[in-house]
Design a protein around this motif. Structure first.
Motif, PDB file in Angstrom:
ATOM      1  N   GLY A   1       1.387   0.353  -2.193  1.00 37.38           N
ATOM      2  CA  GLY A   1       0.393   1.144  -2.905  1.00 37.38           C
ATOM      3  C   GLY A   1       0.938   2.071  -3.960  1.00 37.38           C
ATOM      4  O   GLY A   1       0.169   2.695  -4.695  1.00 37.38           O
ATOM      5  N   PHE A   2       2.278   2.190  -4.069  1.00 34.40           N
ATOM      6  CA  PHE A   2       2.843   3.091  -5.073  1.00 34.40           C
ATOM      7  C   PHE A   2       2.976   2.360  -6.399  1.00 34.40           C
ATOM      8  O   PHE A   2       3.643   1.326  -6.492  1.00 34.40           O
ATOM      9  N   GLY A   3       2.356   2.908  -7.449  1.00 34.17           N
ATOM     10  CA  GLY A   3       2.454   2.338  -8.778  1.00 34.17           C
ATOM     11  C   GLY A   3       3.221   3.250  -9.713  1.00 34.17           C
ATOM     12  O   GLY A   3       3.044   4.478  -9.681  1.00 34.17           O
TER      13      GLY A   3
ATOM     14  N   ALA B   1       4.763   8.606 -13.987  1.00 33.33           N
ATOM     15  CA  ALA B   1       3.934   9.386 -13.073  1.00 33.33           C
ATOM     16  C   ALA B   1       3.609   8.484 -11.895  1.00 33.33           C
ATOM     17  O   ALA B   1       3.735   7.259 -11.972  1.00 33.33           O
ATOM     18  N   GLY B   2       3.174   9.076 -10.797  1.00 34.70           N
ATOM     19  CA  GLY B   2       2.833   8.281  -9.633  1.00 34.70           C
ATOM     20  C   GLY B   2       2.079   9.111  -8.619  1.00 34.70           C
ATOM     21  O   GLY B   2       1.993  10.335  -8.743  1.00 34.70           O
ATOM     22  N   VAL B   3       1.526   8.429  -7.622  1.00 38.38           N
ATOM     23  CA  VAL B   3       0.836   9.095  -6.518  1.00 38.38           C
ATOM     24  C   VAL B   3       1.413   8.536  -5.220  1.00 38.38           C
ATOM     25  O   VAL B   3       1.402   7.318  -5.004  1.00 38.38           O
ATOM     26  N   TYR B   4       1.917   9.427  -4.360  1.00 37.61           N
ATOM     27  CA  TYR B   4       2.488   8.975  -3.093  1.00 37.61           C
ATOM     28  C   TYR B   4       1.377   8.468  -2.175  1.00 37.61           C
ATOM     29  O   TYR B   4       0.457   9.217  -1.833  1.00 37.61           O
ATOM     30  N   PRO B   5       1.427   7.197  -1.746  1.00 40.80           N
ATOM     31  CA  PRO B   5       0.361   6.669  -0.897  1.00 40.80           C
ATOM     32  C   PRO B   5       0.447   7.117   0.555  1.00 40.80           C
ATOM     33  O   PRO B   5      -0.522   7.022   1.302  1.00 40.80           O
ATOM     34  N   ARG B   6       1.632   7.596   0.949  1.00 40.42           N
ATOM     35  CA  ARG B   6       1.820   8.074   2.319  1.00 40.42           C
ATOM     36  C   ARG B   6       2.942   9.098   2.307  1.00 40.42           C
ATOM     37  O   ARG B   6       3.686   9.208   1.337  1.00 40.42           O
ATOM     38  N   SER B   7       3.061   9.839   3.383  1.00 42.72           N
ATOM     39  CA  SER B   7       4.123  10.827   3.460  1.00 42.72           C
ATOM     40  C   SER B   7       5.474  10.132   3.523  1.00 42.72           C
ATOM     41  O   SER B   7       5.659   9.159   4.269  1.00 42.72           O
ATOM     42  N   SER B   8       6.406  10.633   2.721  1.00 42.84           N
ATOM     43  CA  SER B   8       7.744  10.036   2.689  1.00 42.84           C
ATOM     44  C   SER B   8       8.689  11.006   1.988  1.00 42.84           C
ATOM     45  O   SER B   8       8.245  11.933   1.308  1.00 42.84           O
ATOM     46  N   PRO B   9       9.989  10.811   2.109  1.00 37.98           N
ATOM     47  CA  PRO B   9      10.919  11.601   1.297  1.00 37.98           C
ATOM     48  C   PRO B   9      10.712  11.276  -0.180  1.00 37.98           C
ATOM     49  O   PRO B   9      10.222  10.195  -0.528  1.00 37.98           O
ATOM     50  N   GLY B  10      11.085  12.197  -1.055  1.00 41.61           N
ATOM     51  CA  GLY B  10      10.923  11.928  -2.472  1.00 41.61           C
ATOM     52  C   GLY B  10      11.531  13.016  -3.339  1.00 41.61           C
ATOM     53  O   GLY B  10      11.558  14.186  -2.955  1.00 41.61           O
TER      54      GLY B  10
ATOM     55  N   HIS C   1      -7.512  -3.049   4.585  1.00 40.56           N
ATOM     56  CA  HIS C   1      -8.828  -3.644   4.803  1.00 40.56           C
ATOM     57  C   HIS C   1      -9.631  -3.776   3.508  1.00 40.56           C
ATOM     58  O   HIS C   1     -10.763  -4.263   3.523  1.00 40.56           O
ATOM     59  N   ARG C   2      -9.043  -3.341   2.381  1.00 41.36           N
ATOM     60  CA  ARG C   2      -9.701  -3.408   1.083  1.00 41.36           C
ATOM     61  C   ARG C   2      -9.130  -4.584   0.297  1.00 41.36           C
ATOM     62  O   ARG C   2      -8.009  -5.001   0.508  1.00 41.36           O
ATOM     63  N   ASP C   3      -9.925  -5.129  -0.617  1.00 40.83           N
ATOM     64  CA  ASP C   3      -9.448  -6.218  -1.471  1.00 40.83           C
ATOM     65  C   ASP C   3      -9.631  -5.819  -2.933  1.00 40.83           C
ATOM     66  O   ASP C   3     -10.764  -5.722  -3.401  1.00 40.83           O
ATOM     67  N   PRO C   4      -8.532  -5.586  -3.675  1.00 44.76           N
ATOM     68  CA  PRO C   4      -7.149  -5.625  -3.200  1.00 44.76           C
ATOM     69  C   PRO C   4      -6.783  -4.398  -2.381  1.00 44.76           C
ATOM     70  O   PRO C   4      -7.407  -3.346  -2.531  1.00 44.76           O
ATOM     71  N   ALA C   5      -5.763  -4.538  -1.553  1.00 41.50           N
ATOM     72  CA  ALA C   5      -5.350  -3.428  -0.692  1.00 41.50           C
ATOM     73  C   ALA C   5      -4.833  -2.248  -1.505  1.00 41.50           C
ATOM     74  O   ALA C   5      -5.034  -1.092  -1.138  1.00 41.50           O
ATOM     75  N   ALA C   6      -4.161  -2.538  -2.615  1.00 40.12           N
ATOM     76  CA  ALA C   6      -3.599  -1.490  -3.470  1.00 40.12           C
ATOM     77  C   ALA C   6      -4.605  -1.077  -4.529  1.00 40.12           C
ATOM     78  O   ALA C   6      -5.172  -1.918  -5.227  1.00 40.12           O
ATOM     79  N   LEU C   7      -4.825   0.232  -4.660  1.00 37.86           N
ATOM     80  CA  LEU C   7      -5.692   0.742  -5.720  1.00 37.86           C
ATOM     81  C   LEU C   7      -5.032   0.568  -7.079  1.00 37.86           C
ATOM     82  O   LEU C   7      -5.689   0.294  -8.081  1.00 37.86           O
TER      83      LEU C   7
END
Length: 217
Positions: free
Chosen positions: A124-126, A159-168, A184-190
């Motif tokens: 999910g990270f773009g 630029a980016g948006v973290y999809p989940r908590s993680s180091p960065g 559960h979404r199609d596509p799964a990644a926004l």
């Protein structure tokens, strides 16, 4: 555009180009040709910073021979779906970035038409391009051990948006409740390669409204 084509196994090709802009143009053209049925059988088209990977290629030797002579048209900036991300500019590095820019973070971020160049790091990270060079910022000297999910961040040209908590180690300038990855979404990644992204400033806010769809405002 000069390309270098490398064979990867029996069914994949790695195409090297000179810049991120060339990757974007090549990726868009490959997707267009596949949809038109003139590319041949290619299962996956995966852009990266300076390469595009073609996987599941039915006739890799023939396509490898065609690619170096292609004329790739320039990328049309307005092409591709659009996602609008509501964001609060409450990140711990927002004040420092604003001082570096000499302008409010919300003002700069809201004026840029971002584009997902490629995906990676986490589902999910773009990696979003579009920031003018004068607004590029360095990564933090010391990465954080935990960055909250939904953090809007900057590093270098991206630029980016973290999809989940993680180091960065990116500069954190804001936060959003947008769901970047939902299996559960199609596509799964926004965020998918080629998607246009706009950041819209909001105040005290909960929920994502229409940001989970394409082109919502």
């Amino acid at each position: 555009m000069r390309v270098k084509v490398l064979r990867v196994g029996h069914e994949a090709l790695l195409i090297e180009v000179g810049s991120g802009e060339e990757v974007a143009a090549l990726h868009a053209e490959l997707v267009r040709l596949r949809a038109a049925g003139t590319l041949g059988v290619v299962r996956e088209i995966v852009p990266a910073a300076r390469t595009v990977l073609l996987d599941g290629v039915e006739d890799a030797p023939a396509l490898a021979g065609r690619l170096p002579g292609w004329e790739v048209p320039p990328l049309v900036p307005a092409a591709g779906p659009e996602v609008v991300i509501p964001v609060r500019y409450d990140g711990p590095d927002a004040a420092e970035v604003a001082e570096l820019w000499g302008a409010p973070v919300a003002e700069v971020m809201g004026s840029v038409a971002f584009r997902v160049a490629f995906c990676g790091f986490a589902p999910g990270f773009g990696y979003l391009t579009g920031l003018p060079e004068r607004f590029h910022v360095p990564r933090r000297a010391t990465p954080r051990t935990a960055v909250p999910a939904g953090s809007v961040a900057l590093a270098g040209e991206f630029a980016g948006v973290y999809p989940r908590s993680s180091p960065g180690g990116w500069q954190l300038v804001g936060s959003t409740d947008a769901v970047l990855w939902d299996p559960h979404r199609d596509p799964a990644a926004l965020f998918t390669p080629g998607t246009r992204v706009r950041f819209r400033e909001v105040g005290v806010w909960s929920g994502c409204g229409g940001c989970g769809g394409r082109g919502g405002r």
